[in-house]
Write a protein that holds these residues in place. Sequence first.
Motif, PDB file in Angstrom:
ATOM      1  N   GLU A  91      12.134 -76.183  42.421  1.00  0.00           N
ATOM      2  CA  GLU A  91      12.845 -75.379  43.418  1.00  0.00           C
ATOM      3  C   GLU A  91      12.932 -76.122  44.757  1.00  0.00           C
ATOM      4  OE1 GLU A  91      10.473 -73.983  41.332  1.00  0.00           O
ATOM      5  OE2 GLU A  91      12.112 -73.161  40.122  1.00  0.00           O
ATOM      6  N   GLU A 106      16.236 -77.506  46.546  1.00  0.00           N
ATOM      7  CA  GLU A 106      16.561 -77.019  47.876  1.00  0.00           C
ATOM      8  C   GLU A 106      16.974 -78.184  48.777  1.00  0.00           C
ATOM      9  OE1 GLU A 106      13.644 -74.062  49.130  1.00  0.00           O
ATOM     10  OE2 GLU A 106      14.037 -74.767  51.190  1.00  0.00           O
ATOM     11  N   LYS A 113      19.063 -73.076  38.263  1.00  0.00           N
ATOM     12  CA  LYS A 113      20.187 -72.125  38.193  1.00  0.00           C
ATOM     13  C   LYS A 113      20.825 -71.884  39.564  1.00  0.00           C
ATOM     14  CE  LYS A 113      21.227 -67.426  36.572  1.00  0.00           C
ATOM     15  NZ  LYS A 113      22.635 -67.665  36.666  1.00  0.00           N
ATOM     16  N   LYS A 114      19.969 -71.797  40.575  1.00  0.00           N
ATOM     17  CA  LYS A 114      20.475 -71.507  41.924  1.00  0.00           C
ATOM     18  C   LYS A 114      21.491 -72.571  42.356  1.00  0.00           C
ATOM     19  CE  LYS A 114      18.525 -70.153  46.342  1.00  0.00           C
ATOM     20  NZ  LYS A 114      17.321 -70.293  47.171  1.00  0.00           N
ATOM     21  N   ASP A 133      24.628 -72.650  40.001  1.00  0.00           N
ATOM     22  CA  ASP A 133      25.502 -71.501  40.287  1.00  0.00           C
ATOM     23  C   ASP A 133      26.273 -71.714  41.584  1.00  0.00           C
ATOM     24  OD1 ASP A 133      24.766 -70.201  38.037  1.00  0.00           O
ATOM     25  OD2 ASP A 133      23.518 -68.670  39.009  1.00  0.00           O
ATOM     26  N   LYS A 134      25.570 -72.246  42.580  1.00  0.00           N
ATOM     27  CA  LYS A 134      26.179 -72.449  43.907  1.00  0.00           C
ATOM     28  C   LYS A 134      27.406 -73.357  43.813  1.00  0.00           C
ATOM     29  CE  LYS A 134      25.058 -74.115  48.546  1.00  0.00           C
ATOM     30  NZ  LYS A 134      24.005 -74.691  49.382  1.00  0.00           N
ATOM     31  N   SER A 159      24.328 -73.497  34.277  1.00  0.00           N
ATOM     32  CA  SER A 159      22.864 -73.490  34.357  1.00  0.00           C
ATOM     33  C   SER A 159      22.225 -73.812  33.005  1.00  0.00           C
ATOM     34  CB  SER A 159      22.373 -72.143  34.877  1.00  0.00           C
ATOM     35  OG  SER A 159      22.893 -71.134  34.071  1.00  0.00           O
TER      36      SER A 159
END
Length: 215
Positions: free
Chosen positions: A66, A70, A95-96, A99-100, A142
């Motif tokens: 993560e 980031e 996934k974050k 997806d973004k 993802s």
Amino acid sequence: MKKLIVLISGSGSNLEAISKACSEGIINGVIASVISNNPNAYGLERAKKNNLSYKVINHKKFENREKFDEELSNYISSIEPDLIILAGFMRILGKKLSDKYFGKIINIHPSLLPKYPGLDTHERVLKNNDSFHGISIHYVSSELDAGPLIAQGKFQIKNNLSEEELKEKIHKIEHILYPKIIKEICDDRIHLEGNKVIFKNLKSSNNIIYENYDL
Ligand code: GRF
């Protein structure tokens, strides 16, 4: 002109092919940055040789996926790219992040997906005595190596080829087809609507561009 980011982890031969197509004006785009998670990637030497700006974001320096994602996401946002190109990037994006940037990230994979997602594709092709092998270019979702397919390049395995020989042929196709597809995306002839790849004035069958190679 479209702003491109290329993500690498290793040799960077695809980066080299893409960079060449940009500098020759074939791709209407400029590589704004090369990102490597591996500080020792040979692709970084290629970036330097081609005067491309580059950044190392070493995943080993982050506590977890993560945190790495980031940092990667913040850096990518700061560049505001039109297209993010994974070219031998060996980290799975969370996934974050996927997806973004869904619809803006593409990947190249050395197999005819959905066959052989993941690693060691050449080895698996040989083990299964497959008659065909090839590469896939797809939008990144993802799920690993499973986003909407854009193009596939295929060849027949004629002789008793070694893993190394298969890899060489795969690279030959990749260096032709990846720049070609990136060119079409930069010329707005390929884009994603929902989960569907849309081709404008391009020959596709079953919504994928197929090319057969005689190698
Ligand atoms: C390519 O075969 C690509 O399909 C896979 O990793 C390899 C990268 O090669 N994802 P290179 O670093 O571009 O030479």
